[in-house]
Design a protein around this motif. Structure first.
Motif, PDB file in Angstrom:
ATOM      1  N   TYR A  38       0.821  -1.209   0.000  1.00  0.00           N
ATOM      2  CA  TYR A  38       0.000   0.000   0.000  1.00  0.00           C
ATOM      3  C   TYR A  38       0.861   1.268   0.000  1.00  0.00           C
ATOM      4  CZ  TYR A  38      -4.428  -2.445   0.626  1.00  0.00           C
ATOM      5  OH  TYR A  38      -5.544  -3.231   0.452  1.00  0.00           O
ATOM      6  N   ILE A  39       1.968   1.242   0.689  1.00  0.00           N
ATOM      7  CA  ILE A  39       2.880   2.394   0.658  1.00  0.00           C
ATOM      8  C   ILE A  39       3.330   2.660  -0.775  1.00  0.00           C
ATOM      9  CG2 ILE A  39       5.192   3.180   1.304  1.00  0.00           C
ATOM     10  CD1 ILE A  39       4.752   1.781   4.013  1.00  0.00           C
ATOM     11  N   ALA A  40       3.728   1.597  -1.467  1.00  0.00           N
ATOM     12  CA  ALA A  40       4.187   1.755  -2.848  1.00  0.00           C
ATOM     13  C   ALA A  40       3.071   2.278  -3.747  1.00  0.00           C
ATOM     14  CB  ALA A  40       4.711   0.419  -3.381  1.00  0.00           C
ATOM     15  N   LEU A  41       1.846   1.783  -3.555  1.00  0.00           N
ATOM     16  CA  LEU A  41       0.724   2.245  -4.378  1.00  0.00           C
ATOM     17  C   LEU A  41       0.425   3.720  -4.140  1.00  0.00           C
ATOM     18  CD1 LEU A  41      -1.808  -0.726  -4.074  1.00  0.00           C
ATOM     19  CD2 LEU A  41      -0.248  -0.227  -5.973  1.00  0.00           C
ATOM     20  N   TYR A  78      -8.409  -7.883   4.656  1.00  0.00           N
ATOM     21  CA  TYR A  78      -7.995  -6.540   4.245  1.00  0.00           C
ATOM     22  C   TYR A  78      -8.101  -5.581   5.423  1.00  0.00           C
ATOM     23  CZ  TYR A  78     -13.069  -6.832   3.469  1.00  0.00           C
ATOM     24  OH  TYR A  78     -14.415  -7.095   3.603  1.00  0.00           O
ATOM     25  N   PHE A  79      -7.293  -4.516   5.361  1.00  0.00           N
ATOM     26  CA  PHE A  79      -7.191  -3.544   6.442  1.00  0.00           C
ATOM     27  C   PHE A  79      -8.460  -2.692   6.584  1.00  0.00           C
ATOM     28  CE2 PHE A  79      -2.485  -3.533   5.304  1.00  0.00           C
ATOM     29  CZ  PHE A  79      -2.098  -4.246   6.425  1.00  0.00           C
ATOM     30  N   GLU A  80      -8.698  -2.212   7.800  1.00  0.00           N
ATOM     31  CA  GLU A  80      -9.682  -1.155   8.048  1.00  0.00           C
ATOM     32  C   GLU A  80      -9.107   0.139   7.466  1.00  0.00           C
ATOM     33  OE1 GLU A  80     -11.441   2.168   9.383  1.00  0.00           O
ATOM     34  OE2 GLU A  80      -9.531   1.690  10.350  1.00  0.00           O
ATOM     35  N   PRO A  81      -9.885   0.891   6.671  1.00  0.00           N
ATOM     36  CA  PRO A  81      -9.280   1.958   5.865  1.00  0.00           C
ATOM     37  C   PRO A  81      -8.757   3.174   6.620  1.00  0.00           C
ATOM     38  CG  PRO A  81     -11.662   1.880   5.529  1.00  0.00           C
ATOM     39  CD  PRO A  81     -11.292   0.662   6.317  1.00  0.00           C
ATOM     40  N   VAL A  82      -9.432   3.643   7.665  1.00  0.00           N
ATOM     41  CA  VAL A  82      -8.928   4.837   8.360  1.00  0.00           C
ATOM     42  C   VAL A  82      -7.576   4.545   9.002  1.00  0.00           C
ATOM     43  CG1 VAL A  82      -9.359   6.513  10.191  1.00  0.00           C
ATOM     44  CG2 VAL A  82     -11.235   5.791   8.717  1.00  0.00           C
ATOM     45  N   THR A  83      -7.447   3.371   9.579  1.00  0.00           N
ATOM     46  CA  THR A  83      -6.159   2.957  10.148  1.00  0.00           C
ATOM     47  C   THR A  83      -5.084   2.931   9.076  1.00  0.00           C
ATOM     48  OG1 THR A  83      -7.393   1.561  11.687  1.00  0.00           O
ATOM     49  CG2 THR A  83      -5.022   1.193  11.542  1.00  0.00           C
ATOM     50  N   LEU A  84      -5.421   2.348   7.924  1.00  0.00           N
ATOM     51  CA  LEU A  84      -4.469   2.257   6.811  1.00  0.00           C
ATOM     52  C   LEU A  84      -4.050   3.641   6.338  1.00  0.00           C
ATOM     53  CD1 LEU A  84      -3.007   0.687   4.550  1.00  0.00           C
ATOM     54  CD2 LEU A  84      -5.164   0.744   3.268  1.00  0.00           C
ATOM     55  N   TRP A  85      -5.027   4.519   6.136  1.00  0.00           N
ATOM     56  CA  TRP A  85      -4.693   5.844   5.605  1.00  0.00           C
ATOM     57  C   TRP A  85      -3.886   6.681   6.602  1.00  0.00           C
ATOM     58  CZ3 TRP A  85      -4.845   4.291   1.251  1.00  0.00           C
ATOM     59  CH2 TRP A  85      -5.960   4.029   0.460  1.00  0.00           C
ATOM     60  N   ALA A  86      -4.128   6.508   7.879  1.00  0.00           N
ATOM     61  CA  ALA A  86      -3.324   7.229   8.866  1.00  0.00           C
ATOM     62  C   ALA A  86      -1.852   6.852   8.730  1.00  0.00           C
ATOM     63  CB  ALA A  86      -3.832   6.938  10.277  1.00  0.00           C
ATOM     64  N   ALA A  87      -1.608   5.567   8.507  1.00  0.00           N
ATOM     65  CA  ALA A  87      -0.222   5.126   8.325  1.00  0.00           C
ATOM     66  C   ALA A  87       0.366   5.689   7.031  1.00  0.00           C
ATOM     67  CB  ALA A  87      -0.165   3.597   8.306  1.00  0.00           C
ATOM     68  N   LEU A  88      -0.396   5.667   5.948  1.00  0.00           N
ATOM     69  CA  LEU A  88       0.131   6.105   4.653  1.00  0.00           C
ATOM     70  C   LEU A  88       0.293   7.620   4.571  1.00  0.00           C
ATOM     71  CD1 LEU A  88      -1.615   3.758   2.075  1.00  0.00           C
ATOM     72  CD2 LEU A  88       0.497   3.442   3.351  1.00  0.00           C
ATOM     73  N   SER A  89      -0.459   8.342   5.387  1.00  0.00           N
ATOM     74  CA  SER A  89      -0.303   9.798   5.365  1.00  0.00           C
ATOM     75  C   SER A  89       1.094  10.219   5.821  1.00  0.00           C
ATOM     76  CB  SER A  89      -1.369  10.461   6.241  1.00  0.00           C
ATOM     77  OG  SER A  89      -1.128  10.217   7.619  1.00  0.00           O
TER      78      SER A  89
END
Length: 450
Positions: A38-41, A78-89
């Motif tokens: 996800y980081i790469a994407l 698959y990941f919960e999205p808010v958690t995922l996006w917090a990491a990718l931000s």
């Protein structure tokens, strides 16, 4: 050069949107729970100057059907999205993050808090995709025996969005002085409990978090049903939709934009973003070979499973795969918008059962375009310039391969035509989408009273 620019979102479906993408050598087999993937994407989408990335989400397994088909699904973890996006931000600077959350099964205070937190953490790059949830595999996770009826879900959704916005306005923008000299940290007169009591919700507030950089995270809505269009006209700033022909897309665009005035809104305050799943090749033959390679990976049980929701109660295993469906039903209740697209496609193009599931396997009824960068740009330009789209939700068939292809080959062609940015215009998602920052409703009321 056109002043109006395409808005582009990257719609990320773990391994890719094609149902067999997890089997493809260009995919990432454990994508759903691979943070490095996800980081790469996200970084690739940012390199391509996309406005936002989006993951669809449901609080349950995405599956209905036989164990045979179930065992061949690549989308069960698959990941919960808010958690995922917090990491990718933390590893991006410009790209926005759209997370799905349900007005039927989430709590408005908790939802308001986590999306405001994401907007702070990302420095103004959060968006909420508002859904009412119709998947049958969800309600039992919340102690319910069935979903509320669709009209009830949409009625509650309207109230829910209003409550969340009220909570996001708990603190006025200038509430926090944080003045060490005077010892004043904030002004309590600029804190506003909500004290909402409505038909479906009772929420006191205030939110225990100051107003976020965007005022409100961007409000997104997905769907094309009648109540969905009305909800979008009343509340959304972008709408994700699915059409397979220019005429259908134009009719939807005109319809939903035409509903805005009664809510005191202007056409430019709602961006219409149809889905497009591009299969990119340097030649047409190369693109078609890529598509054929993917289609060969579809197991018939998985293909038929994609059709089952549109023919409820039918034993599709008895059908001749190379003949048209025996009949075309009316869209089943609760799936009207997507079912309309799928069933109209089967009727219009006289597809065989196999052809129909092969089409759905690519992007679940969204627009699949197979061709060169120039051909794909031609199609996007046609919809953009002829009243069908303000931009697109790009749905790569295989990830990461297809997103790389789009960024490396199609984005430069769109830029060459003056249709897409060559640099980000702002620092927040709102600024990059050309959307206004909403005023705090309590500040507005205070000014009117003065």
């Amino acid at each position: 050069m056109s002043q109006r620019k395409l808005r582009l979102g990257a719609f990320i479906m773990a391994t890719g949107h094609h149902i067999a993408a997890w089997r493809h050598p260009g995919g990432q087999i454990d994508a759903g729970t691979n943070i490095d993937h996800y980081i790469a994407l996200a970084q690739t989408a940012e390199r391509g100057l996309f406005d936002q990335v989006f993951v669809a989400d449901t609080p349950g397994l995405r599956f209905e059907g036989s164990d045979e088909a179930f065992s061949r699904q690549g989308r069960v973890s698959y990941f919960e999205p808010v958690t995922l996006w917090a990491a990718l931000s933390a590893v991006t600077k410009h790209i926005g993050f759209v997370a799905t959350a349900s007005t039927t099964y989430e709590d408005p205070f908790l939802l308001a808090r986590k999306f405001a937190s994401l907007d702070h953490i990302s420095k103004g790059r959060a968006a909420w995709n508002v859904v009412t949830t119709s998947a049958e595999n969800v309600y039992g996770n919340f102690g319910q025996d069935k979903h509320p009826e669709p009209e009830v879900r949409y009625e509650k959704a309207q109230e829910f969005v209003d409550v969340v916005k009220g909570l996001w306005d708990s603190f006025e923008d200038d509430a926090f002085a944080r003045d060490p000299a005077s010892g004043v940290y904030f002004d309590p007169a600029k804190l506003h409990p909500l004290n909402h009591v409505g038909k479906h919700l009772k929420v006191a507030g205030p939110l225990n978090l100051e107003r976020s950089p965007q005022g409100y995270p961007v409000i997104v809505q997905a769907g094309s049903s009648e109540p969905g269009k009305e909800l979008a006209a009343a509340t959304a700033e972008a709408i994700f939709t699915a059409w397979t022909s220019l005429a259908e897309a134009q009719a939807f665009y005109s319809d939903v934009k035409g509903r805005l005035a009664k809510y005191g809104r202007r056409p430019e305050q709602l961006l219409v973003l149809p889905g497009i799943s591009p299969v990119v090749g340097r030649t047409q033959a190369e693109a078609e070979a890529k598509w054929a390679e993917l289609q060969k990976l579809i197991h018939p049980s998985v293909g038929l499973n994609t059709l089952e929701p549109f023919w409820p109660g039918e034993d599709l295993s008895k059908w001749d795969l190379d003949a048209p469906p025996p009949y075309i039903p009316q869209p089943p209740l609760g799936r009207n918008s997507r079912a309309h697209v799928v069933l109209e496609l089967a009727r219009r193009d006289k597809l065989t059962v196999r052809q129909l599931y092969e089409y759905l396997a690519g992007a679940r009824g969204h627009w699949v375009v197979v061709g060169t960068p120039e051909h794909i740009a031609d199609q996007m330009q046609s919809w953009f310039e002829n009243g069908a789209a303000d931009g697109f939700n790009v749905m790569p068939p295989v990830l990461p391969e297809s997103l790389d292809d789009f960024v490396d080959l199609v984005i430069p062609e769109l830029q060459r035509r003056g249709l897409f940015r060559t640099a980000y215009e702002g620092t927040t998602l709102r600024e990059n989408l050309g959307l206004e920052r909403p005023a705090n409703q309590f500040s507005v009321q205070a000014r009117k009273a003065a």
